[in-house]
Design a protein around this motif. Sequence first.
Motif, PDB file in Angstrom:
ATOM      1  N   ASP A   1       2.000   6.686  -7.089  1.00 30.84           N
ATOM      2  CA  ASP A   1       0.723   7.144  -7.590  1.00 30.84           C
ATOM      3  C   ASP A   1       0.715   8.544  -7.353  1.00 30.84           C
ATOM      4  O   ASP A   1       0.043   9.441  -7.873  1.00 30.84           O
ATOM      5  CB  ASP A   1      -0.487   6.666  -7.111  1.00 30.84           C
ATOM      6  CG  ASP A   1      -1.784   6.974  -7.989  1.00 30.84           C
ATOM      7  OD1 ASP A   1      -1.601   6.927  -9.381  1.00 30.84           O
ATOM      8  OD2 ASP A   1      -2.750   6.912  -7.510  1.00 30.84           O
TER       9      ASP A   1
ATOM     10  N   TRP B   1       0.773  10.378  -4.342  1.00 28.53           N
ATOM     11  CA  TRP B   1       0.185  10.798  -3.225  1.00 28.53           C
ATOM     12  C   TRP B   1       1.299  11.284  -2.113  1.00 28.53           C
ATOM     13  O   TRP B   1       2.374  10.820  -2.028  1.00 28.53           O
ATOM     14  CB  TRP B   1      -0.485   9.594  -2.331  1.00 28.53           C
ATOM     15  CG  TRP B   1      -1.562   9.168  -3.072  1.00 28.53           C
ATOM     16  CD1 TRP B   1      -1.565   8.458  -4.184  1.00 28.53           C
ATOM     17  CD2 TRP B   1      -3.050   9.345  -2.963  1.00 28.53           C
ATOM     18  NE1 TRP B   1      -3.026   8.081  -4.667  1.00 28.53           N
ATOM     19  CE2 TRP B   1      -3.899   8.673  -3.688  1.00 28.53           C
ATOM     20  CE3 TRP B   1      -3.591  10.129  -1.901  1.00 28.53           C
ATOM     21  CZ2 TRP B   1      -5.304   9.051  -3.557  1.00 28.53           C
ATOM     22  CZ3 TRP B   1      -5.028  10.099  -1.717  1.00 28.53           C
ATOM     23  CH2 TRP B   1      -5.788   9.575  -2.657  1.00 28.53           C
TER      24      TRP B   1
ATOM     25  N   TRP C   1      -2.539  10.158   3.567  1.00 25.69           N
ATOM     26  CA  TRP C   1      -2.014  10.384   2.376  1.00 25.69           C
ATOM     27  C   TRP C   1      -2.978  11.146   1.625  1.00 25.69           C
ATOM     28  O   TRP C   1      -3.939  11.302   1.617  1.00 25.69           O
ATOM     29  CB  TRP C   1      -1.903   9.103   1.422  1.00 25.69           C
ATOM     30  CG  TRP C   1      -0.815   8.151   1.705  1.00 25.69           C
ATOM     31  CD1 TRP C   1       0.549   8.309   1.314  1.00 25.69           C
ATOM     32  CD2 TRP C   1      -1.072   7.074   2.963  1.00 25.69           C
ATOM     33  NE1 TRP C   1       0.990   7.207   2.034  1.00 25.69           N
ATOM     34  CE2 TRP C   1       0.169   6.622   2.791  1.00 25.69           C
ATOM     35  CE3 TRP C   1      -2.127   6.588   3.438  1.00 25.69           C
ATOM     36  CZ2 TRP C   1       0.576   5.150   3.765  1.00 25.69           C
ATOM     37  CZ3 TRP C   1      -1.914   5.367   4.226  1.00 25.69           C
ATOM     38  CH2 TRP C   1      -0.733   4.834   4.495  1.00 25.69           C
TER      39      TRP C   1
ATOM     40  N   LEU D   1      -5.453   2.118  -6.309  1.00 19.59           N
ATOM     41  CA  LEU D   1      -4.054   2.417  -6.377  1.00 19.59           C
ATOM     42  C   LEU D   1      -3.086   1.482  -7.318  1.00 19.59           C
ATOM     43  O   LEU D   1      -2.134   1.397  -7.402  1.00 19.59           O
ATOM     44  CB  LEU D   1      -3.387   1.923  -4.929  1.00 19.59           C
ATOM     45  CG  LEU D   1      -3.706   2.992  -3.946  1.00 19.59           C
ATOM     46  CD1 LEU D   1      -3.465   2.640  -2.575  1.00 19.59           C
ATOM     47  CD2 LEU D   1      -3.334   4.444  -4.106  1.00 19.59           C
TER      48      LEU D   1
ATOM     49  N   VAL E   1       0.810  -1.167   0.130  1.00 18.95           N
ATOM     50  CA  VAL E   1       0.034  -0.065  -0.038  1.00 18.95           C
ATOM     51  C   VAL E   1       0.991   1.400   0.134  1.00 18.95           C
ATOM     52  O   VAL E   1       0.683   2.070  -0.682  1.00 18.95           O
ATOM     53  CB  VAL E   1      -0.925  -0.056   1.209  1.00 18.95           C
ATOM     54  CG1 VAL E   1      -1.745   1.208   1.304  1.00 18.95           C
ATOM     55  CG2 VAL E   1      -2.075  -1.189   1.118  1.00 18.95           C
TER      56      VAL E   1
ATOM     57  N   MET F   1      -9.535  -0.125  -2.507  1.00 14.03           N
ATOM     58  CA  MET F   1      -8.171   0.278  -2.366  1.00 14.03           C
ATOM     59  C   MET F   1      -7.015  -0.268  -3.409  1.00 14.03           C
ATOM     60  O   MET F   1      -6.292   0.417  -3.992  1.00 14.03           O
ATOM     61  CB  MET F   1      -7.450   0.012  -1.050  1.00 14.03           C
ATOM     62  CG  MET F   1      -6.261   0.809  -0.824  1.00 14.03           C
ATOM     63  SD  MET F   1      -5.418   0.731   0.670  1.00 14.03           S
ATOM     64  CE  MET F   1      -6.610  -0.199   1.795  1.00 14.03           C
TER      65      MET F   1
ATOM     66  N   ALA G   1       2.350   1.773  -3.430  1.00 13.57           N
ATOM     67  CA  ALA G   1       1.626   2.074  -4.371  1.00 13.57           C
ATOM     68  C   ALA G   1       1.264   3.550  -4.257  1.00 13.57           C
ATOM     69  O   ALA G   1       0.825   4.290  -5.320  1.00 13.57           O
ATOM     70  CB  ALA G   1       0.200   1.303  -4.202  1.00 13.57           C
ATOM     71  N   PHE G   2       1.139   4.214  -2.703  1.00 10.46           N
ATOM     72  CA  PHE G   2       0.659   5.521  -2.558  1.00 10.46           C
ATOM     73  C   PHE G   2       1.634   6.388  -3.264  1.00 10.46           C
ATOM     74  O   PHE G   2       1.607   7.383  -3.915  1.00 10.46           O
ATOM     75  CB  PHE G   2       0.472   5.780  -1.189  1.00 10.46           C
ATOM     76  CG  PHE G   2      -1.038   5.724  -0.807  1.00 10.46           C
ATOM     77  CD1 PHE G   2      -1.981   6.373  -1.187  1.00 10.46           C
ATOM     78  CD2 PHE G   2      -0.982   4.730   0.194  1.00 10.46           C
ATOM     79  CE1 PHE G   2      -3.115   6.195  -0.744  1.00 10.46           C
ATOM     80  CE2 PHE G   2      -2.424   4.535   0.570  1.00 10.46           C
ATOM     81  CZ  PHE G   2      -3.558   5.198   0.047  1.00 10.46           C
TER      82      PHE G   2
END
Length: 107
Positions: A19, A21, A33, A63, A12, A59, A15-16
Motif C-alpha cells: 500500500d 507505507w 509505518w 490495508l 500486515v 486494520m 500489506a503495508f
Amino acid sequence: MEKINNINYMLVHEAFARDGWTMYHYFMRGNKWVKGNDTVTCFRGGYKLNGEPLSNERMAEMLHIDRRAIAVCEAIAPHEIHGAYGRAFLEGVRWADAHPISENRIK
C-alpha cells in the motif's frame, strides 16, 4: 479489550509495503509505518493509528488484507506463513480462489 495482535505479522507487513507505507524499525521496540499524515505503530504487539488503538477489523479494511488469508494463517498456525510450507500453502489458496472451477467443467 479486543486482542489487537492476532493478524499474522507477515500479512500486515506485506500489506503495508503493497500500500506504499514507509517502515521504520526501532531496535528492541517495534516498527512504525508512515504514509502521508498517518502513522501506525506496532510496539509490544499492539497496533495504533495516530496514537489510537487499531482494531483487527479496521486494520484489515484499511490495508485491504483478505479475510481468507487471515483464516489460512490461523489454519496453518503451527507452520510459519513466511516459511516454505506456509508460503506455498497461501499461494495455493490464493491461486485456487482466483481460478475457481466452474460447474460447466465438472461432468
